[in-house]
Design an enzyme around this catalytic site. Structure first.
Site, PDB file in Angstrom:
ATOM      1  N   GLU A 165       0.463  -1.338   0.318  1.00  0.00           N
ATOM      2  CA  GLU A 165       0.162  -0.397   0.629  1.00  0.00           C
ATOM      3  C   GLU A 165       0.687   0.888   0.169  1.00  0.00           C
ATOM      4  O   GLU A 165       1.101   2.078   1.059  1.00  0.00           O
ATOM      5  CB  GLU A 165      -1.306  -0.221   1.351  1.00  0.00           C
ATOM      6  CG  GLU A 165      -1.831  -1.248   0.876  1.00  0.00           C
ATOM      7  CD  GLU A 165      -2.898  -0.763   2.508  1.00  0.00           C
ATOM      8  OE1 GLU A 165      -3.061  -0.259   3.180  1.00  0.00           O
ATOM      9  OE2 GLU A 165      -3.999  -1.908   2.372  1.00  0.00           O
ATOM     10  N   GLU A 354      -5.638  -8.488   0.602  1.00  0.00           N
ATOM     11  CA  GLU A 354      -6.533  -8.142   1.749  1.00  0.00           C
ATOM     12  C   GLU A 354      -7.879  -7.874   1.674  1.00  0.00           C
ATOM     13  O   GLU A 354      -7.697  -7.190   0.910  1.00  0.00           O
ATOM     14  CB  GLU A 354      -5.713  -6.947   2.684  1.00  0.00           C
ATOM     15  CG  GLU A 354      -4.238  -6.973   3.433  1.00  0.00           C
ATOM     16  CD  GLU A 354      -3.753  -5.932   3.825  1.00  0.00           C
ATOM     17  OE1 GLU A 354      -4.741  -5.416   4.437  1.00  0.00           O
ATOM     18  OE2 GLU A 354      -2.605  -5.932   3.927  1.00  0.00           O
TER      19      GLU A 354
HETATM   20  C1  FCB Z   1      -4.022  -1.979   5.429  1.00  0.00           C
HETATM   21  C2  FCB Z   1      -3.611  -2.550   5.761  1.00  0.00           C
HETATM   22  C3  FCB Z   1      -3.032  -3.440   6.744  1.00  0.00           C
HETATM   23  C4  FCB Z   1      -4.565  -3.428   8.056  1.00  0.00           C
HETATM   24  C5  FCB Z   1      -5.433  -3.451   7.143  1.00  0.00           C
HETATM   25  C6  FCB Z   1      -6.969  -3.330   8.089  1.00  0.00           C
HETATM   26  O1  FCB Z   1      -4.834  -0.549   5.263  1.00  0.00           O
HETATM   27  O2  FCB Z   1      -2.136  -3.048   5.401  1.00  0.00           O
HETATM   28  O3  FCB Z   1      -1.931  -3.365   8.070  1.00  0.00           O
HETATM   29  O4  FCB Z   1      -4.304  -2.652   9.062  1.00  0.00           O
HETATM   30  O5  FCB Z   1      -5.260  -2.465   6.219  1.00  0.00           O
END
Ligand code: FCB
Length: 444
Positions: A165, A354
């Site tokens: 990110e 994620e």
């Molecule tokens: C993302 C992050 C991860 C976690 C999630 C909820 O932005 O990559 O580390 O904090 O959010």
């Protein structure tokens, strides 16, 4: 429940974590200091002054954690390496115990038949690197760090993510100031973003050199922009906000350079003083656009635009359901972003690196965690992934965030994203109902 949806044969089902959020052991075995150690220890920066000093104590409990993953039948595990554990000064002298920790973890994963997928940078930058992401020398340091890791683990780890990110590591950290190192200056956010993207490119080159059969990509947090029909934001503003969150990162990665329209905005705003800023050196854009094997997308929410927000962060529609993070639940947005990225940029493969939900549910008197809301969240989002695959998008993996409740950055321990509940006083782990559900879903 039965899995009526047919996923491709080799689809990878997994879970994800990051080093600072779970490891603890911040002073152990020669680990150096990271910007998150400093930030979390600075009064007022995290909720309740929470820090990652102990977190889930995974540094000591990793065996138990791998055993839990095995018992749940996960196929893949996305974890990150702590740069200051391996190079306490950011560059130079290697801290062998740090490397050994990850080496043991990788061996245990392979033995449990869980595919290790390593992220090189998930925000715990060594403080010894002066100027952090604002100093271009961090790029070379990252390439060296990449080489150190891949020379030690590349025989066993074949799937690599460079940076997690870059929007969060730049804008959230240097423009909005909510994450370490907590600066509030848009021109710094832009500079940090450039160095992060460059580090990605140099990291890819290094990976290709050291691990001939490596598969590599970056991880972007992306989300579609939707307008509020009742208080619409101008199309021009949407273009800008989409530019800052999405296009600023994906365009250069796929060879288009930075979006020209954004340069013009930044010039008008006085954030840049030229549409050809001098921090972009000859060759940089080629470095950033290194060929990759996949693109990771982290998806949590859409951006529902209303009332001209200055930045997009977690813009939501008031009357829609939300998780405990206050993030709007909008599974269709995952389909939309996957479809858009495929159509416009054609990554060879996409992975949902994620996706998940924060809900506070804890053990009841019988010791079970009935987190039905998380089951609903996962199910609807997995369906969106399936729909994307039906629409021809080459999605090859889905990782639930997160394996276990952990240190949620500025929100400290207040947000529980885990498949496994962690009692922070005792470090007892309890498998939540949603984890049993996910385990059944992916193993039938
Ligand atoms: C993302 C992050 C991860 C976690 C999630 C909820 O932005 O990559 O580390 O904090 O959010």
């Amino acid at each position: 429940m039965t899995n009526n949806l047919q996923f491709p044969e080799n689809f990878l089902w997994g879970t994800a974590t990051s080093s600072y959020q779970i490891e603890g052991g911040v002073k152990e075995d020669g680990r150096g200091e990271s910007i998150w150690d400093v930030f979390s220890h600075t009064p007022g920066k995290t909720l309740n002054g929470d820090t990652g000093d102990v977190a889930c104590d995974h540094y000591h409990r990793w065996r138990e954690d791998v055993a839990l993953m095995k018992s749940l039948g996960y196929k893949a595990y996305r974890f990150s390496l702590a740069w200051p554990r391996i190079l306490p000064q950011g560059r130079g002298k290697i801290n062998q115990p740090g490397l050994d920790f990850y080496s043991r973890l990788v061996d245990a994963l392979l033995e449990a038949e869980i595919l290790p997928m390593a992220t090189l940078y998930h925000w715990d930058l060594p403080t010894a690197l002066e100027g952090a992401w604002l100093n271009r020398s961090v790029v070379d340091a990252f390439a060296d760090y990449t080489g150190v890791i891949t020379r030690h683990l590349g025989d066993r780890v074949k799937n690599w993510f460079t940076i997690n990110e870059p929007w969060c590591a730049s804008h959230l950290s240097y423009t909005i100031g909510e994450h370490a190192p907590g600066m509030k200056d848009r021109s710094k956010g832009i500079l940090a973003a450039h160095h992060l993207l460059l580090a990605h490119g140099e990291g890819v080159k290094e990976l290709r050199k050291t691990v001939s059969d490596a598969r590599v990509g970056i991880v972007l947090n992306m989300g579609p922009m939707h307008n509020d029909p009742d208080a619409p934001v101008s199309e021009d503003r949407i273009r800008f906000l989409d530019g800052e969150l999405n296009r600023w990162f994906i365009d250069p990665l796929y060879g288009r350079g930075y979006p020209q329209d954004m340069f013009e905005d930044f010039l008008r705003m006085g954030v840049l003083n030229s549409t050809e800023p001098e921090f972009i050196k000859p060759g940089d854009m080629e470095t950033i656009a290194q060929e990759t094997d996949f693109l990771g997308i982290n998806y949590y929410m859409r951006q529902f635009l209303s009332a001209e927000p200055e930045h997009v962060q977690a813009q939501k529609r008031a009357d829609m359901p939300k998780t405990d993070m206050g993030w709007e639940i909008y599974p269709e947005g995952l389909f939309e972003i996957l479809e858009r990225v495929h159509r416009e940029y054609h990554p060879k493969q996409l992975m949902v690196t994620e996706n998940g939900a924060s809900y506070a549910d804890g053990p009841d008197e019988t010791g079970r965690v009935h987190d039905q809301r998380r089951i609903d969240y996962l199910q609807t989002h997995i369906e969106a992934v399936w729909q994307a695959i039906q629409a021809g998008v080459p999605v090859s993996a889905y990782f639930q965030w997160s394996l276990m409740d952990n240190f949620e950055w500025a929100r400290g321990y207040s947000q529980r994203f885990g498949a496994i509940y962690v009692d922070y006083a005792t470090q007892k782990r309890t498998i939540k109902d949603s984890a049993y559900w996910y385990s059944d879903y992916i193993n039938q």
